[in-house]
Design a protein around this motif. Structure first.
Motif, PDB file in Angstrom:
ATOM      1  N   UNK A  20       0.830  -1.210   0.000  1.00 28.35           N
ATOM      2  CA  UNK A  20       0.000   0.000   0.000  1.00 28.35           C
ATOM      3  C   UNK A  20       0.862   1.257   0.000  1.00 28.35           C
ATOM      4  N   UNK A  21       1.935   1.255   0.782  1.00 27.62           N
ATOM      5  CA  UNK A  21       2.821   2.426   0.809  1.00 27.62           C
ATOM      6  C   UNK A  21       3.485   2.652  -0.548  1.00 27.62           C
ATOM      7  N   UNK A  22       3.963   1.582  -1.169  1.00 25.75           N
ATOM      8  CA  UNK A  22       4.609   1.716  -2.473  1.00 25.75           C
ATOM      9  C   UNK A  22       3.600   2.206  -3.508  1.00 25.75           C
ATOM     10  N   UNK A  23       2.403   1.637  -3.499  1.00 23.20           N
ATOM     11  CA  UNK A  23       1.385   2.064  -4.450  1.00 23.20           C
ATOM     12  C   UNK A  23       1.017   3.532  -4.247  1.00 23.20           C
ATOM     13  N   UNK A  24       0.961   3.968  -3.001  1.00 15.15           N
ATOM     14  CA  UNK A  24       0.624   5.367  -2.721  1.00 15.15           C
ATOM     15  C   UNK A  24       1.720   6.306  -3.202  1.00 15.15           C
ATOM     16  N   UNK A  25       2.973   5.947  -2.917  1.00 12.96           N
ATOM     17  CA  UNK A  25       4.097   6.799  -3.322  1.00 12.96           C
ATOM     18  C   UNK A  25       4.168   6.925  -4.843  1.00 12.96           C
ATOM     19  N   UNK A  26       3.835   5.869  -5.558  1.00 13.31           N
ATOM     20  CA  UNK A  26       3.905   5.914  -7.016  1.00 13.31           C
ATOM     21  C   UNK A  26       2.649   6.509  -7.646  1.00 13.31           C
ATOM     22  N   UNK A  27       1.486   6.196  -7.084  1.00 13.72           N
ATOM     23  CA  UNK A  27       0.230   6.595  -7.732  1.00 13.72           C
ATOM     24  C   UNK A  27      -0.142   8.037  -7.441  1.00 13.72           C
ATOM     25  N   UNK A  28       0.149   8.521  -6.253  1.00 18.36           N
ATOM     26  CA  UNK A  28      -0.296   9.870  -5.898  1.00 18.36           C
ATOM     27  C   UNK A  28       0.342  10.945  -6.781  1.00 18.36           C
ATOM     28  N   UNK A  29       1.670  10.967  -6.973  1.00 22.00           N
ATOM     29  CA  UNK A  29       2.226  11.958  -7.909  1.00 22.00           C
ATOM     30  C   UNK A  29       1.730  11.771  -9.335  1.00 22.00           C
ATOM     31  N   UNK A  30       1.547  10.516  -9.738  1.00 26.78           N
ATOM     32  CA  UNK A  30       1.050  10.274 -11.093  1.00 26.78           C
ATOM     33  C   UNK A  30      -0.359  10.837 -11.258  1.00 26.78           C
ATOM     34  N   UNK A  31      -1.217  10.641 -10.266  1.00 25.50           N
ATOM     35  CA  UNK A  31      -2.577  11.183 -10.339  1.00 25.50           C
ATOM     36  C   UNK A  31      -2.562  12.708 -10.341  1.00 25.50           C
ATOM     37  N   UNK A  32      -1.653  13.285  -9.588  1.00 26.90           N
ATOM     38  CA  UNK A  32      -1.548  14.751  -9.572  1.00 26.90           C
ATOM     39  C   UNK A  32      -1.147  15.279 -10.947  1.00 26.90           C
ATOM     40  N   UNK A  33      -0.194  14.608 -11.591  1.00 24.11           N
ATOM     41  CA  UNK A  33       0.219  15.016 -12.934  1.00 24.11           C
ATOM     42  C   UNK A  33      -0.906  14.824 -13.942  1.00 24.11           C
TER      43      UNK A  33
ATOM     44  N   UNK B 159       1.712  -7.068  -5.437  1.00 22.08           N
ATOM     45  CA  UNK B 159       0.557  -6.559  -4.691  1.00 22.08           C
ATOM     46  C   UNK B 159       0.387  -5.061  -4.913  1.00 22.08           C
ATOM     47  N   UNK B 160       1.490  -4.352  -5.089  1.00 25.45           N
ATOM     48  CA  UNK B 160       1.395  -2.913  -5.357  1.00 25.45           C
ATOM     49  C   UNK B 160       0.661  -2.652  -6.663  1.00 25.45           C
ATOM     50  N   UNK B 161       0.921  -3.494  -7.657  1.00 23.25           N
ATOM     51  CA  UNK B 161       0.214  -3.360  -8.932  1.00 23.25           C
ATOM     52  C   UNK B 161      -1.279  -3.608  -8.743  1.00 23.25           C
ATOM     53  N   UNK B 162      -1.624  -4.577  -7.921  1.00 19.72           N
ATOM     54  CA  UNK B 162      -3.026  -4.941  -7.732  1.00 19.72           C
ATOM     55  C   UNK B 162      -3.798  -3.850  -7.003  1.00 19.72           C
ATOM     56  N   UNK B 163      -3.177  -3.213  -6.005  1.00 21.92           N
ATOM     57  CA  UNK B 163      -3.896  -2.225  -5.189  1.00 21.92           C
ATOM     58  C   UNK B 163      -3.797  -0.811  -5.746  1.00 21.92           C
ATOM     59  N   UNK B 164      -2.956  -0.598  -6.755  1.00 21.60           N
ATOM     60  CA  UNK B 164      -2.802   0.748  -7.320  1.00 21.60           C
ATOM     61  C   UNK B 164      -4.117   1.342  -7.824  1.00 21.60           C
TER      62      UNK B 164
ATOM     63  N   UNK C 151      -7.042  -0.438  -0.312  1.00 17.39           N
ATOM     64  CA  UNK C 151      -5.818  -1.102  -0.754  1.00 17.39           C
ATOM     65  C   UNK C 151      -5.324  -2.099   0.293  1.00 17.39           C
ATOM     66  N   UNK C 152      -5.362  -1.720   1.558  1.00 17.02           N
ATOM     67  CA  UNK C 152      -4.938  -2.630   2.624  1.00 17.02           C
ATOM     68  C   UNK C 152      -5.799  -3.887   2.650  1.00 17.02           C
ATOM     69  N   UNK C 153      -7.116  -3.703   2.565  1.00 21.35           N
ATOM     70  CA  UNK C 153      -8.019  -4.865   2.601  1.00 21.35           C
ATOM     71  C   UNK C 153      -7.800  -5.762   1.390  1.00 21.35           C
ATOM     72  N   UNK C 154      -7.636  -5.157   0.218  1.00 19.41           N
ATOM     73  CA  UNK C 154      -7.442  -5.947  -1.001  1.00 19.41           C
ATOM     74  C   UNK C 154      -6.146  -6.742  -0.946  1.00 19.41           C
ATOM     75  N   UNK C 155      -5.056  -6.109  -0.506  1.00 22.89           N
ATOM     76  CA  UNK C 155      -3.781  -6.812  -0.417  1.00 22.89           C
ATOM     77  C   UNK C 155      -3.836  -7.912   0.635  1.00 22.89           C
ATOM     78  N   UNK C 156      -4.482  -7.637   1.746  1.00 23.07           N
ATOM     79  CA  UNK C 156      -4.555  -8.637   2.816  1.00 23.07           C
ATOM     80  C   UNK C 156      -5.340  -9.871   2.381  1.00 23.07           C
ATOM     81  N   UNK C 157      -6.361  -9.689   1.530  1.00 20.61           N
ATOM     82  CA  UNK C 157      -7.224 -10.800   1.117  1.00 20.61           C
ATOM     83  C   UNK C 157      -6.798 -11.443  -0.201  1.00 20.61           C
TER      84      UNK C 157
END
Length: 295
Positions: A108-121, A172-177, A229-235
């Motif tokens: 979840x942390x990796x997905x957030x770090x990568x997705x948040x700047x991308x969404x902002x752009x 998992x980062x790809x899945x929860x992104x 994202x946490x729930x999806x990765x956990x399950x």
């Protein structure tokens, strides 16, 4: 004669509540049409049946976790917390729980770090084809998880990286992104652009304006994405099975293995724990983030 008769008939209707038949007035809008009441009743019944259908498996699992017998039975016979104690005393379950927690948090942390700047752009339209790129970032939700698992297995096999925990985290980062992307874009779309412009005019650079103005404004949306994202990765199971390091297992994989080997009520107990934790996370999210405003 026909026109004269029609005129007399309409003149008569003009003195009654049915004058709208001849266009002399608007139809009555009393809001109590007989045809609407049965429809509303049937919709309520259908909604109730659908809710019961969705909740019934959850209720069955919860009840089975409290049975005093050594096998799963519904309705439960007796009442005991023995199976919950066995879950926390079983080293396999405990290690699987910790592995699932670490995997969910890291991905979840990796997905957030990568997705948040991308969404902002993408929101600022700094890149061409922003809409297309945003749709591509949502693509893991389109493909079946088993297909993603097989594709990732082939890819890491070519690179000779099988059995690596880091590869599992990236998968998992790809899945929860998509969950981070969807909620972040929703937050950016509801953001007042003049807030960031005011921060820039007052001397803040783009980074400081994002940290102190934009990020707090989308906090609710981002919190919802993090929880999903946490729930999806956990399950997650299909992708995890293909990429797990040897000798390890996440909690969902451990549950599937226990069921395959002949389940006892401890499987229902650990499933009940997952249900309770997920429900608590969603309640906290609704209380502090307000998911209704995101839909």
């Amino acid at each position: 004669m026909a026109d004269r008769g029609r005129a007399r008939f309409c003149a008569y209707l003009g003195r009654t509540r049915h004058s709208w038949w001849c266009g002399l007035s608007d139809p009555p809008l009393d809001g109590r049409k007989m045809s609407d009441r049965p429809l509303a009743l049937w919709l309520k019944i259908l909604g109730t049946l659908l809710l019961v259908f969705l909740l019934l498996p959850v209720i069955v699992v919860v009840l089975a976790s409290f049975t005093s017998t050594a096998y799963l039975t519904i309705p439960p016979r007796g009442f005991t917390l023995r199976w919950f104690a066995e879950v926390f005393s079983d080293p396999d379950y405990v290690s699987a729980i910790w592995l699932s927690i670490k995997l969910a948090i890291a991905s979840t942390l990796i997905a957030t770090v990568l997705a948040l700047p991308a969404c902002y752009a993408l929101h600022q339209r700094w890149v061409p084809c922003a809409v297309l790129i945003g749709n591509l970032m949502m693509s893991p939700l389109i493909f079946p998880a088993i297909v993603i698992g097989v594709a990732m297995l082939q890819y890491v096999s070519i690179l000779d990286l099988r059995g690596n925990f880091g590869i599992l985290v990236l998968a998992h980062s790809v899945i929860v992104t998509p969950y981070i992307v969807r909620t972040a874009l929703a937050g950016f779309s509801g953001l007042d652009p003049f807030l960031e412009e005011a921060a820039l005019v007052l001397g803040a650079n783009r980074f400081l304006a994002f940290v102190h103005v934009v990020a707090p404004a989308i906090r609710s949306s981002l919190s919802a994405g993090l929880v999903f994202a946490l729930i999806t990765s956990f399950d997650e199971v299909p992708v995890t099975i293909f990429l797990l390091p040897p000798g390890t297992a996440t909690l969902p994989v451990s549950i599937f293995t226990a069921i395959d080997q002949g389940s006892d009520p401890s499987v229902a107990a650990v499933s009940t724990l997952l249900i309770v934790i997920t429900a608590l996370l969603l309640i906290v999210l609704e209380r502090f983030a307000g998911t209704r405003r995101l839909m």
